[in-house]
Design an enzyme around this catalytic site. Structure first.
Site, PDB file in Angstrom:
ATOM      1  N   ARG A  53       0.851  -1.188   0.000  1.00 29.53           N
ATOM      2  CA  ARG A  53       0.000   0.000   0.000  1.00 29.53           C
ATOM      3  C   ARG A  53       0.892   1.245   0.000  1.00 29.53           C
ATOM      4  NH1 ARG A  53      -4.513  -1.644   4.608  1.00 29.53           N
ATOM      5  NH2 ARG A  53      -5.392  -3.453   3.499  1.00 29.53           N
ATOM      6  N   ASP A  55       2.206   5.070  -0.225  1.00 26.97           N
ATOM      7  CA  ASP A  55       1.667   6.322   0.310  1.00 26.97           C
ATOM      8  C   ASP A  55       1.426   7.342  -0.789  1.00 26.97           C
ATOM      9  OD1 ASP A  55       1.747   5.380   2.920  1.00 26.97           O
ATOM     10  OD2 ASP A  55       3.746   6.189   3.316  1.00 26.97           O
ATOM     11  N   TYR A 114      12.142  -1.957  -3.391  1.00 29.56           N
ATOM     12  CA  TYR A 114      11.929  -0.523  -3.556  1.00 29.56           C
ATOM     13  C   TYR A 114      13.169   0.139  -4.128  1.00 29.56           C
ATOM     14  CZ  TYR A 114       7.534  -0.439  -0.912  1.00 29.56           C
ATOM     15  OH  TYR A 114       6.237  -0.631  -0.490  1.00 29.56           O
ATOM     16  N   ARG A 205      11.763   5.583   3.442  1.00 33.14           N
ATOM     17  CA  ARG A 205      11.995   7.029   3.417  1.00 33.14           C
ATOM     18  C   ARG A 205      12.784   7.493   4.645  1.00 33.14           C
ATOM     19  NH1 ARG A 205       6.210   9.354   2.781  1.00 33.14           N
ATOM     20  NH2 ARG A 205       7.333  11.319   3.155  1.00 33.14           N
TER      21      ARG A 205
END
Length: 271
Positions: A53, A55, A114, A205
């Protein structure tokens, strides 16, 4: 009901994230709206499930979702139809495959991958505007690699976890962090590749934002190890903005999009 896996690419800029929301645009909502034009089940409010999911503002080049449809579509034609109905949203179905009913895009995944893109140059980004995090000065890639080595393996990642994270445990195994340094016109791009079975909310992040402080010379590499050991969110560096982050893929015990599988692939040649 036949189950289909979808490989999805999207620009996250216009969306409030992957997850469908009543009052804001979402990637899930865009795909479900396209499916509703094609399948009676989705017209009645059926949902899709995704590997991750993402952001608000986060992109994807290899998101995976699954959908249970009333009609047993040819996978190629389903992908073509979805891409037609998704226009003009910046969402594309890259591949479609028929999968077994026990396949689940989220729970069957054994890894997520990622990429974070960081551009260091003084001139503003033009072609990559909204697709990278930009800083002004070059970074020390070797120092960032030394710092990142402290984070690989099984750790309590409380320091690098959002305060609103809903995961049951902060303990995760980070399998890989690699950092590429690429020459760009009048600057440098740093690409952070991270791989794990699963990630905490804002973990990537938070890690990249902290490593940037090392690359800029504000932190020593050893300070990252101390921040990890602190298990305290206050010890984390700044959380970097979402626009440089991409979900690049999800891994499964058997790749649902492998050409060897029955059920087809949206990339096959049209006869």
């Amino acid at each position: 009901m036949p189950r289909f896996a979808l490989k999805i690419e999207y620009d996250g800029a216009p969306f409030a994230g992957w997850q469908a929301q009543a009052d804001q645009p979402s990637v899930q909502g865009a795909i479900e709206a396209a499916l509703a034009r094609l399948d009676p089940g989705f017209a009645a409010g059926a949902r899709i499930a995704a590997a991750g999911r993402t952001d608000a503002g986060v992109h994807a080049t290899g998101q995976v979702a699954h959908a249970d449809l009333a009609r047993d579509w040819d996978p190629f034609r389903l992908g073509e139809a979805l891409n037609w109905h998704l226009k003009p949203a910046p969402v594309a179905i890259l591949a479609v495959a028929r999968v077994d009913e026990d396949f689940h895009a989220r729970f069957s995944a054994i890894e997520r991958r990622y990429l974070f893109r960081l551009l260091a140059r003084r001139a503003p980004a033009t072609h990559d505007r909204g697709l990278v995090w930009q800083v002004l000065n070059p970074l020390d890639a070797d120092a960032m690699r030394k710092a990142a080595a402290h984070l690989v393996g099984l750790h309590d990642f409380t320091t690098f976890r959002s305060s609103i994270c809903q995961a049951k445990s902060p303990v995760k195994t980070l399998d890989e962090i690699t950092i590429e340094e690429i020459t760009r016109p009048e600057g440098r791009e740093y690409r952070f590749h991270l791989r794990a079975r699963s990630f905490l909310h804002n973990q990537v992040r938070s890690i990249v934002g902290t490593l940037e402080r090392v690359g800029a010379g504000s932190w020593s590499p050893d300070r990252v190890a101390k921040a990890l050991q602190a298990r305290d969110r206050a010890a984390c560096g700044p959380v970097c903005p979402p626009q440089g982050l991409y979900l690049t893929g999800a891994g499964y015990a058997q790749d649902p999009f492998s050409p060897a599988r029955d059920g087809g692939d949206v990339r096959r040649d049209v006869k």
